[in-house]
Scaffold this motif. Structure first.
Motif, PDB file in Angstrom:
ATOM      1  N   ARG A  16      44.395  47.081  26.457  1.00  0.00           N
ATOM      2  CA  ARG A  16      42.964  47.195  26.739  1.00  0.00           C
ATOM      3  C   ARG A  16      42.652  48.327  27.716  1.00  0.00           C
ATOM      4  O   ARG A  16      41.530  48.456  28.174  1.00  0.00           O
ATOM      5  N   SER A  17      43.655  49.141  28.027  1.00  0.00           N
ATOM      6  CA  SER A  17      43.509  50.284  28.942  1.00  0.00           C
ATOM      7  C   SER A  17      42.817  49.872  30.243  1.00  0.00           C
ATOM      8  O   SER A  17      41.878  50.513  30.705  1.00  0.00           O
ATOM      9  N   ILE A  18      43.310  48.789  30.839  1.00  0.00           N
ATOM     10  CA  ILE A  18      42.735  48.267  32.067  1.00  0.00           C
ATOM     11  C   ILE A  18      43.269  49.041  33.269  1.00  0.00           C
ATOM     12  O   ILE A  18      44.472  49.247  33.406  1.00  0.00           O
ATOM     13  N   ASN A  19      42.372  49.449  34.152  1.00  0.00           N
ATOM     14  CA  ASN A  19      42.722  50.148  35.380  1.00  0.00           C
ATOM     15  C   ASN A  19      43.088  49.114  36.442  1.00  0.00           C
ATOM     16  O   ASN A  19      42.241  48.360  36.918  1.00  0.00           O
ATOM     17  N   ARG A  20      44.375  49.073  36.816  1.00  0.00           N
ATOM     18  CA  ARG A  20      44.843  48.076  37.787  1.00  0.00           C
ATOM     19  C   ARG A  20      44.217  48.257  39.160  1.00  0.00           C
ATOM     20  O   ARG A  20      44.001  47.278  39.872  1.00  0.00           O
ATOM     21  N   ALA A  21      43.923  49.483  39.556  1.00  0.00           N
ATOM     22  CA  ALA A  21      43.298  49.715  40.861  1.00  0.00           C
ATOM     23  C   ALA A  21      41.915  49.071  40.910  1.00  0.00           C
ATOM     24  O   ALA A  21      41.526  48.468  41.921  1.00  0.00           O
ATOM     25  N   GLU A  22      41.179  49.171  39.821  1.00  0.00           N
ATOM     26  CA  GLU A  22      39.859  48.556  39.752  1.00  0.00           C
ATOM     27  C   GLU A  22      39.970  47.028  39.774  1.00  0.00           C
ATOM     28  O   GLU A  22      39.211  46.350  40.460  1.00  0.00           O
ATOM     29  N   VAL A  23      40.941  46.490  39.045  1.00  0.00           N
ATOM     30  CA  VAL A  23      41.166  45.045  39.040  1.00  0.00           C
ATOM     31  C   VAL A  23      41.535  44.591  40.452  1.00  0.00           C
ATOM     32  O   VAL A  23      41.048  43.563  40.929  1.00  0.00           O
ATOM     33  N   SER A  24      42.343  45.363  41.127  1.00  0.00           N
ATOM     34  CA  SER A  24      42.735  45.042  42.492  1.00  0.00           C
ATOM     35  C   SER A  24      41.525  44.978  43.423  1.00  0.00           C
ATOM     36  O   SER A  24      41.391  44.046  44.211  1.00  0.00           O
ATOM     37  N   ARG A  25      40.650  45.960  43.310  1.00  0.00           N
ATOM     38  CA  ARG A  25      39.441  45.971  44.151  1.00  0.00           C
ATOM     39  C   ARG A  25      38.557  44.761  43.881  1.00  0.00           C
ATOM     40  O   ARG A  25      38.001  44.167  44.792  1.00  0.00           O
ATOM     41  N   LYS A  26      38.430  44.390  42.619  1.00  0.00           N
ATOM     42  CA  LYS A  26      37.548  43.279  42.248  1.00  0.00           C
ATOM     43  C   LYS A  26      38.135  41.912  42.602  1.00  0.00           C
ATOM     44  O   LYS A  26      37.386  40.976  42.874  1.00  0.00           O
ATOM     45  N   THR A  27      39.461  41.798  42.570  1.00  0.00           N
ATOM     46  CA  THR A  27      40.099  40.490  42.722  1.00  0.00           C
ATOM     47  C   THR A  27      40.721  40.239  44.086  1.00  0.00           C
ATOM     48  O   THR A  27      40.925  39.093  44.471  1.00  0.00           O
ATOM     49  N   GLY A  28      41.089  41.310  44.775  1.00  0.00           N
ATOM     50  CA  GLY A  28      41.820  41.148  46.027  1.00  0.00           C
ATOM     51  C   GLY A  28      43.321  41.028  45.812  1.00  0.00           C
ATOM     52  O   GLY A  28      44.084  40.887  46.763  1.00  0.00           O
ATOM     53  N   ILE A  29      43.768  41.079  44.562  1.00  0.00           N
ATOM     54  CA  ILE A  29      45.199  41.070  44.251  1.00  0.00           C
ATOM     55  C   ILE A  29      45.694  42.502  44.428  1.00  0.00           C
ATOM     56  O   ILE A  29      45.115  43.429  43.871  1.00  0.00           O
ATOM     57  N   SER A  30      46.751  42.679  45.203  1.00  0.00           N
ATOM     58  CA  SER A  30      47.227  44.031  45.489  1.00  0.00           C
ATOM     59  C   SER A  30      47.695  44.740  44.215  1.00  0.00           C
ATOM     60  O   SER A  30      48.122  44.097  43.258  1.00  0.00           O
ATOM     61  N   THR A  31      47.619  46.060  44.235  1.00  0.00           N
ATOM     62  CA  THR A  31      48.097  46.840  43.090  1.00  0.00           C
ATOM     63  C   THR A  31      49.599  46.634  42.910  1.00  0.00           C
ATOM     64  O   THR A  31      50.091  46.619  41.776  1.00  0.00           O
ATOM     65  N   PHE A  32      50.332  46.431  44.011  1.00  0.00           N
ATOM     66  CA  PHE A  32      51.767  46.159  43.912  1.00  0.00           C
ATOM     67  C   PHE A  32      52.001  44.850  43.163  1.00  0.00           C
ATOM     68  O   PHE A  32      52.847  44.783  42.268  1.00  0.00           O
ATOM     69  N   ARG A  33      51.241  43.816  43.510  1.00  0.00           N
ATOM     70  CA  ARG A  33      51.389  42.520  42.841  1.00  0.00           C
ATOM     71  C   ARG A  33      51.032  42.633  41.360  1.00  0.00           C
ATOM     72  O   ARG A  33      51.734  42.098  40.500  1.00  0.00           O
ATOM     73  N   LEU A  34      49.959  43.359  41.053  1.00  0.00           N
ATOM     74  CA  LEU A  34      49.588  43.566  39.651  1.00  0.00           C
ATOM     75  C   LEU A  34      50.689  44.304  38.900  1.00  0.00           C
ATOM     76  O   LEU A  34      50.987  43.979  37.749  1.00  0.00           O
ATOM     77  N   SER A  35      51.295  45.274  39.548  1.00  0.00           N
ATOM     78  CA  SER A  35      52.403  45.999  38.919  1.00  0.00           C
ATOM     79  C   SER A  35      53.583  45.077  38.678  1.00  0.00           C
ATOM     80  O   SER A  35      54.197  45.102  37.608  1.00  0.00           O
ATOM     81  N   GLN A  36      53.910  44.251  39.669  1.00  0.00           N
ATOM     82  CA  GLN A  36      55.012  43.308  39.512  1.00  0.00           C
ATOM     83  C   GLN A  36      54.740  42.317  38.388  1.00  0.00           C
ATOM     84  O   GLN A  36      55.625  42.007  37.590  1.00  0.00           O
ATOM     85  N   LEU A  37      53.512  41.822  38.322  1.00  0.00           N
ATOM     86  CA  LEU A  37      53.144  40.892  37.251  1.00  0.00           C
ATOM     87  C   LEU A  37      53.205  41.556  35.879  1.00  0.00           C
ATOM     88  O   LEU A  37      53.403  40.883  34.867  1.00  0.00           O
ATOM     89  N   SER A  38      53.063  42.872  35.852  1.00  0.00           N
ATOM     90  CA  SER A  38      53.063  43.618  34.596  1.00  0.00           C
ATOM     91  C   SER A  38      54.451  44.009  34.117  1.00  0.00           C
ATOM     92  O   SER A  38      54.645  44.246  32.923  1.00  0.00           O
ATOM     93  N   ILE A  39      55.431  44.076  35.032  1.00  0.00           N
ATOM     94  CA  ILE A  39      56.760  44.554  34.634  1.00  0.00           C
ATOM     95  C   ILE A  39      57.912  43.611  34.955  1.00  0.00           C
ATOM     96  O   ILE A  39      59.007  43.780  34.435  1.00  0.00           O
ATOM     97  N   ASN A  40      57.675  42.619  35.797  1.00  0.00           N
ATOM     98  CA  ASN A  40      58.765  41.747  36.259  1.00  0.00           C
ATOM     99  C   ASN A  40      58.566  40.331  35.733  1.00  0.00           C
ATOM    100  O   ASN A  40      57.679  39.616  36.186  1.00  0.00           O
ATOM    101  N   GLU A  41      59.415  39.907  34.810  1.00  0.00           N
ATOM    102  CA  GLU A  41      59.319  38.556  34.230  1.00  0.00           C
ATOM    103  C   GLU A  41      59.482  37.464  35.283  1.00  0.00           C
ATOM    104  O   GLU A  41      58.997  36.352  35.108  1.00  0.00           O
TER     105      GLU A  41
END
Length: 78
Positions: A16-41
C-alpha cells in the motif's frame, strides 16, 4: 550478510506504499519499532499497535487483522 524478508505487516504496508514516518507521527509508535515489526518475525505485533496503525492508514482494523493473520490456524483444525 543475512537477507531480510518482510513480515506480513511489512508486506501489507509495502503493498500500500505506506510511509512509516507518517504512521509513526500519527500513532506514537517509533519508526524503529515499525521497522522491526516489518522485518523481524520475533517482534510480535501487539493488538493496540495494529489498531493504531490501521487507524493511521485509514484501514478497517478487523480487515487488516484478518489479512495479516490469515495463515494462523488452530492446532487440531481439520
Amino acid at each position: 550478510m543475512k537477507k531480510q524478508t518482510l513480515t506480513e505487516l511489512g508486506l501489507y504496508l509495502a503493498k500500500r506504499s505506506i510511509n512509516r514516518a507518517e504512521v509513526s507521527r500519527k500513532t506514537g509508535i517509533s519508526t524503529f519499532r515499525l521497522s522491526q515489526l516489518s522485518i523481524n518475525e520475533k517482534a510480535h505485533l501487539r493488538g493496540e499497535e495494529l489498531y493504531l496503525i490501521a487507524l493511521a492508514i485509514g484501514e478497517d482494523p478487523a480487515k487488516m487483522f484478518n489479512h495479516i493473520y490469515r495463515e494462523t490456524k488452530l492446532i487440531n483444525e481439520v
